[in-house]
Design a protein around this motif. Structure first.
Motif, mmCIF file in Angstrom:
data_model
loop_
_atom_site.group_PDB
_atom_site.id
_atom_site.type_symbol
_atom_site.label_atom_id
_atom_site.label_comp_id
_atom_site.label_asym_id
_atom_site.label_seq_id
_atom_site.Cartn_x
_atom_site.Cartn_y
_atom_site.Cartn_z
ATOM 1 N N LEU A 28 0.826 -1.207 0.000
ATOM 2 C CA LEU A 28 0.000 0.000 0.000
ATOM 3 C C LEU A 28 0.861 1.258 0.000
ATOM 4 N N ARG A 36 2.503 2.125 -3.327
ATOM 5 C CA ARG A 36 1.664 2.765 -4.354
ATOM 6 C C ARG A 36 1.140 4.132 -3.915
ATOM 7 N N GLU A 41 -0.197 5.231 -0.833
ATOM 8 C CA GLU A 41 -1.227 5.430 0.177
ATOM 9 C C GLU A 41 -0.590 5.611 1.551
ATOM 10 N N ARG A 43 -10.490 3.010 4.660
ATOM 11 C CA ARG A 43 -10.719 1.578 4.544
ATOM 12 C C ARG A 43 -9.959 0.860 5.651
ATOM 13 N N HIS A 45 -14.771 0.110 2.887
ATOM 14 C CA HIS A 45 -14.592 -1.333 2.709
ATOM 15 C C HIS A 45 -13.890 -1.881 3.941
ATOM 16 N N ILE A 70 -4.770 -6.746 -2.185
ATOM 17 C CA ILE A 70 -4.935 -5.402 -2.734
ATOM 18 C C ILE A 70 -6.028 -5.370 -3.795
ATOM 19 N N ASP A 76 -9.517 -3.117 -3.511
ATOM 20 C CA ASP A 76 -9.930 -2.130 -4.516
ATOM 21 C C ASP A 76 -11.276 -2.462 -5.156
ATOM 22 N N HIS A 94 -11.809 -10.764 -9.319
ATOM 23 C CA HIS A 94 -10.697 -9.832 -9.096
ATOM 24 C C HIS A 94 -9.456 -10.133 -9.937
#
Length: 333
Positions: free
Chosen positions: A20, A23, A25, A81, A123, A231, A235, A307
């Motif tokens: 996370l 990327r 976040e 989340r 979520h 991940i 998402d 997914h």
């Protein structure tokens, strides 16, 4: 996005937090850093994240099984989340200390669900386990299978987590995903799992204690594959559209197997460890232990469909990578 990750000092939790953060976040991580296994390993995982990502990673030592402590921690924080990976793990330990499982896996799950409900998070993704399949003999295990006969307290608590999740998702329309993990391994793994125990014994020249006389199979899943799946699910929160989700719910609640979709003989794992360590194993064969299952094998068709999850790491690749990390971490030449 800011994501709250529980069990952030754990194996899957720290690896997920890393992905996370990579990327872009921000991650708030919590963990109680208990001594079920060496807390130094947990602290090392946390330090690795701090060193790599600075202020983007905020870690606090919190026991989410303690309702008051969790409430006080959460009061000043904002997050969009939640990835709830913290739990009391281990099948055999549940025979010795059942109270730890009630506190972490039952009270802890309720406390986290209440937090998600009142914060109205986008979520809530949580960890279940392949252990919920108990003594099921039809392979591979499918999310549609009945899971009413757990053979360990650990498995029973994980099934209870799924049921509590279904209740909260139905009542409060909380988007939720449960993931049944299958034998996760790799760098920064857990010392209580067979691959670590066997590798340590090989380097120390001790016999390997092998249960059920080696007649066992596991769906070994490499950590990088697991994280990609987590991940991807994070998402893709389930829609509140009344359609039946993976696992059978009409609430916004999906349950998936997340494994390698390959059931490997335990002794093949031992042979690969011998090759990777350059040591020959002495075997101490023992009967099956209470609470253990003979075989695991994940049907991953649901998570593939929803997914695009496609594990790509075989144990032929993953085991040498784990052994190389193990040697570096323990400074073994």
């Amino acid at each position: 996005m800011t994501v709250l990750v529980t069990g952030a000092a754990g194996f899957i939790g720290s690896s997920t937090a890393h992905a996370l953060l990579q990327r872009g976040e921000e991650v708030i991580g919590i963990d109680n850093l208990n001594d079920y296994y060496d807390p130094a390993l947990k602290r090392a995982r946390v330090q690795k994240l701090r060193d790599g990502f600075g202020n983007a990673f905020n870690f606090e030592q919190v026991d989410f099984g303690d309702e008051q402590a969790l409430r006080e921690f959460a009061r000043p924080h904002r997050f969009d989340r939640i990835i709830h990976l913290g739990a009391q793990a281990g099948v055999r330990y549940s025979l010795v200390n059942p109270q730890a499982y009630v506190r972490s896996n039952l009270m802890g799950q309720i406390n986290m669900l209440e937090l998600a409900r009142h914060r109205e998070v986008e979520h809530f993704l949580y960890a279940s386990s392949s252990s919920v399949y108990g003594g099921n003999e039809t392979l591979p295990f499918r999310v549609e299978d009945r899971v009413d006969h757990p053979i360990s307290l650990y498995a029973a608590t994980k099934k209870a987590d799924e049921l509590m999740g279904e209740s909260y998702s139905h009542l409060f329309r909380l988007p939720m995903t449960g993931l049944r993990f299958f034998t996760v391994y790799g760098p920064w793994g857990r010392p209580d799992m067979a691959m670590w125990i066997f590798t340590k014994a090989l380097f120390e020249g001790r016999p390997l204690t092998i249960f059920n006389n080696g007649q066992m199979k596991r769906d070994f899943t490499y950590i990088d594959d697991i994280v990609r799946g987590v991940i991807a699910c994070l998402d893709g929160a389930p829609a509140d559209d009344g359609e039946v989700k993976a696992g059978g719910s009409k609430s916004p609640h999906s349950v998936y197997n997340i494994g390698n979709h390959r059931s490997e003989d335990l002794m093949r794992m031992v042979n690969l460890l011998e090759q990777a360590t350059g040591r020959t194993a002495e075997m101490d064969f023992q009967p099956m232990q209470p609470g253990d299952v003979r075989d695991t094998f994940a049907d991953i068709s649901a998570i593939q469909r929803d997914h695009g999850f496609e594990p790509s790491t075989s144990i032929d690749e993953g085991i040498p990578r784990f052994v190389e990390w193990f040697k570096a971490y323990h400074r073994i030449d």
